[in-house]
Design an enzyme around this catalytic site. Structure first.
Site, PDB file in Angstrom:
ATOM      1  N   ASP A 174       0.827  -1.206   0.000  1.00 42.59           N
ATOM      2  CA  ASP A 174       0.000   0.000   0.000  1.00 42.59           C
ATOM      3  C   ASP A 174       0.861   1.255   0.000  1.00 42.59           C
ATOM      4  O   ASP A 174       2.082   1.183   0.148  1.00 42.59           O
ATOM      5  CB  ASP A 174      -0.953   0.001   1.215  1.00 42.59           C
ATOM      6  CG  ASP A 174      -0.306  -0.554   2.487  1.00 42.59           C
ATOM      7  OD1 ASP A 174       0.930  -0.547   2.568  1.00 42.59           O
ATOM      8  OD2 ASP A 174      -1.038  -0.985   3.386  1.00 42.59           O
ATOM      9  N   ASN A 234      -7.458  -3.432  14.351  1.00 40.56           N
ATOM     10  CA  ASN A 234      -8.862  -3.660  13.978  1.00 40.56           C
ATOM     11  C   ASN A 234      -9.002  -4.807  12.979  1.00 40.56           C
ATOM     12  O   ASN A 234     -10.065  -4.989  12.387  1.00 40.56           O
ATOM     13  CB  ASN A 234      -9.475  -2.378  13.404  1.00 40.56           C
ATOM     14  CG  ASN A 234      -8.778  -1.910  12.127  1.00 40.56           C
ATOM     15  OD1 ASN A 234      -7.857  -2.560  11.634  1.00 40.56           O
ATOM     16  ND2 ASN A 234      -9.209  -0.780  11.594  1.00 40.56           N
ATOM     17  N   HIS A 272      -7.279  -5.131  10.123  1.00 39.79           N
ATOM     18  CA  HIS A 272      -7.005  -4.834   8.701  1.00 39.79           C
ATOM     19  C   HIS A 272      -5.727  -5.531   8.236  1.00 39.79           C
ATOM     20  O   HIS A 272      -4.820  -5.791   9.033  1.00 39.79           O
ATOM     21  CB  HIS A 272      -6.969  -3.319   8.427  1.00 39.79           C
ATOM     22  CG  HIS A 272      -5.776  -2.577   8.924  1.00 39.79           C
ATOM     23  ND1 HIS A 272      -5.829  -1.263   9.354  1.00 39.79           N
ATOM     24  CD2 HIS A 272      -4.458  -2.919   9.048  1.00 39.79           C
ATOM     25  CE1 HIS A 272      -4.624  -0.857   9.700  1.00 39.79           C
ATOM     26  NE2 HIS A 272      -3.780  -1.840   9.537  1.00 39.79           N
ATOM     27  N   GLU A 285      -9.710  -1.914   5.520  1.00 45.10           N
ATOM     28  CA  GLU A 285     -10.308  -1.714   6.833  1.00 45.10           C
ATOM     29  C   GLU A 285     -11.569  -2.579   6.967  1.00 45.10           C
ATOM     30  O   GLU A 285     -12.104  -3.070   5.966  1.00 45.10           O
ATOM     31  CB  GLU A 285     -10.652  -0.229   7.016  1.00 45.10           C
ATOM     32  CG  GLU A 285      -9.460   0.720   6.874  1.00 45.10           C
ATOM     33  CD  GLU A 285      -8.523   0.735   8.094  1.00 45.10           C
ATOM     34  OE1 GLU A 285      -8.456  -0.271   8.827  1.00 45.10           O
ATOM     35  OE2 GLU A 285      -7.849   1.762   8.300  1.00 45.10           O
TER      36      GLU A 285
HETATM   37  C1  F6R Z   1       1.468  -1.743   6.151  1.00 41.95           C
HETATM   38  C2  F6R Z   1       0.103  -2.230   6.221  1.00 41.95           C
HETATM   39  C3  F6R Z   1      -0.633  -2.391   7.505  1.00 41.95           C
HETATM   40  C4  F6R Z   1       0.253  -2.761   8.692  1.00 41.95           C
HETATM   41  C5  F6R Z   1      -0.579  -2.799   9.976  1.00 41.95           C
HETATM   42  C6  F6R Z   1       0.266  -3.119  11.189  1.00 41.95           C
HETATM   43  O1  F6R Z   1       1.946  -1.762   4.824  1.00 41.95           O
HETATM   44  O2  F6R Z   1      -0.441  -2.490   5.210  1.00 41.95           O
HETATM   45  O3  F6R Z   1      -1.635  -3.364   7.346  1.00 41.95           O
HETATM   46  O4  F6R Z   1       0.845  -4.013   8.463  1.00 41.95           O
HETATM   47  O5  F6R Z   1      -1.209  -1.565  10.162  1.00 41.95           O
HETATM   48  O6  F6R Z   1       1.176  -2.072  11.373  1.00 41.95           O
HETATM   49  P1  F6R Z   1       2.341  -2.226  12.461  1.00 41.95           P
HETATM   50  O7  F6R Z   1       3.177  -3.351  12.040  1.00 41.95           O
HETATM   51  O8  F6R Z   1       3.084  -0.915  12.406  1.00 41.95           O
HETATM   52  O9  F6R Z   1       1.673  -2.458  13.774  1.00 41.95           O
END
Ligand code: F6R
Length: 245
Positions: free
Chosen positions: A68, A136, A138, A143
Site C-alpha cells: 500500500d 482492527n 485490517h 479496513e
Molecule cells: C502496512 C500495512 C498495515 C500494517 C498494519 C500493522 O503496509 O499495510 O496493514 O501491516 O497496520 O502495522 P504495524 O506493524 O506498524 O503495527
C-alpha cells in the site's frame, strides 16, 4: 483453526524464522516476486534478511511489491511507504530501487494508479506476501467492511488506523486520510503468506483472524481460506488465540 500458527519468544526470533523461509525461496527461485508490508511488524524480518544477504544470499533478482501507499504525501516524503521501504529493505539489502514497486500515491488520478498497480501485480504473480495486521484486523489498508472481492483500490483510513500511525508523523492530523492498497482478493492470490504480529494490542485482532468467523468485519479472517499461510506471533499477540471461548 486452519491456519498454521508459530509462536516465538520474541519478534527478533520470529523475524529470523520468517527471513530464513524467504531466503530459502530466493535461493530456490532467484527471480521471486515478494510482497512487502510496511509498519513496525515486518522490520525484524527485513533486518534478518539483510543478515542473510551479508552472508552471501543474492536477492538482486527479486522484485518487491508494496502492499500500500498513502495518497497525498509529496514525492520523497520520509513517511511515504516508498521512502520507508527504501530505508528498511532496499538500502540494507543493497538492492536497486527499481526492484521496488509501490502504488503511485502522487498520481493525478488515484483510481487509474490503482488499476495500473493491480495489473502490474497480476502480471508479476506474487510468490510470497509478508503481512502485518492492524488492531482492527485490517491487512494492507483493507479496513473492516472492505469487500473480500476488492482488488487494488483507493481507500480511506479509519480514525483508529490514523491514530495508530500517528507515531510516524508530527501529529495525528498529519497522517494522510487516504491510500492506495492491494485489495483482499489481490492479497489472496499470493502463493504463500507470512503474517507477523507482536504485542498485546494485536491479541484480539489475531484471535479473530485466526479462529473467529470469516467475515468482512475482520478482513484478516479471509486468510483462513488461503491454503498456505503462516501466522508468526510473539507470546503477547498470541495470548487470546488459545483462550477457551
Ligand atoms: C502496512 C500495512 C498495515 C500494517 C498494519 C500493522 O503496509 O499495510 O496493514 O501491516 O497496520 O502495522 P504495524 O506493524 O506498524 O503495527
Amino acid at each position: 483453526m486452519t491456519l498454521d500458527v508459530e509462536i516465538c519468544s520474541g519478534t527478533e526470533v520470529a523475524g529470523q524464522r520468517v527471513a530464513a523461509r524467504i531466503a530459502a525461496l530466493i535461493r530456490d527461485k532467484p527471480d521471486a516476486v515478494i510482497g512487502v508490508a510496511t509498519g513496525s511488524s515486518p522490520e525484524p524480518v527485513y533486518r534478518a534478511l539483510a543478515r542473510f544477504v551479508d552472508d552471501g544470499l543474492d536477492a538482486s533478482g527479486v522484485r518487491w511489491f508494496a502492499l500500500d501507499e498513502y495518497i497525498g504525501l509529496p514525492p520523497g516524503h520520509p513517511q511515504s511507504y516508498r521512502a520507508v521501504l527504501e530505508r528498511v529493505l532496499i538500502g540494507p539489502l543493497g538492492l536497486h530501487p527499481t526492484s521496488l514497486h509501490v502504488p503511485d500515491g502522487t498520481a493525478a488520478d488515484p483510481e487509474v494508479a490503482a488499476e495500473a498497480y493491480e495489473a502490474a501485480i497480476a502480471g508479476a504473480g506474487v510468490d510470497l506476501q509478508i503481512l502485518g495486521i492492524g488492531g482492527n484486523g485490517h491487512i494492507g489498508f483493507n479496513e473492516p467492511g472492505t469487500p473480500f472481492s476488492a482488488t487494488t483500490h483507493r481507500a480511506t483510513l479509519t480514525e483508529s488506523t490514523r491514530r495508530a500511525n500517528a507515531r510516524f508523523f508530527p501529529s495525528a492530523d498529519a497522517v494522510p486520510v487516504e491510500c492506495l492498497t492491494q485489495g483482499l482478493a489481490t492479497i489472496m492470490r499470493a502463493g504463500r503468506i507470512e503474517l507477523v504480529a507482536s504485542g498485546s494490542h494485536k491479541a484480539d485482532a489475531v484471535a479473530a483472524a485466526v479462529r473467529g468467523p470469516v467475515t468482512e468485519q475482520c478482513p484478516a479472517s479471509i486468510l483462513q481460506r488461503h491454503p498456505d499461510v503462516c501466522v508468526n506471533l510473539d507470546t503477547d499477540s498470541a495470548a487470546a488465540v488459545y483462550e477457551s471461548s
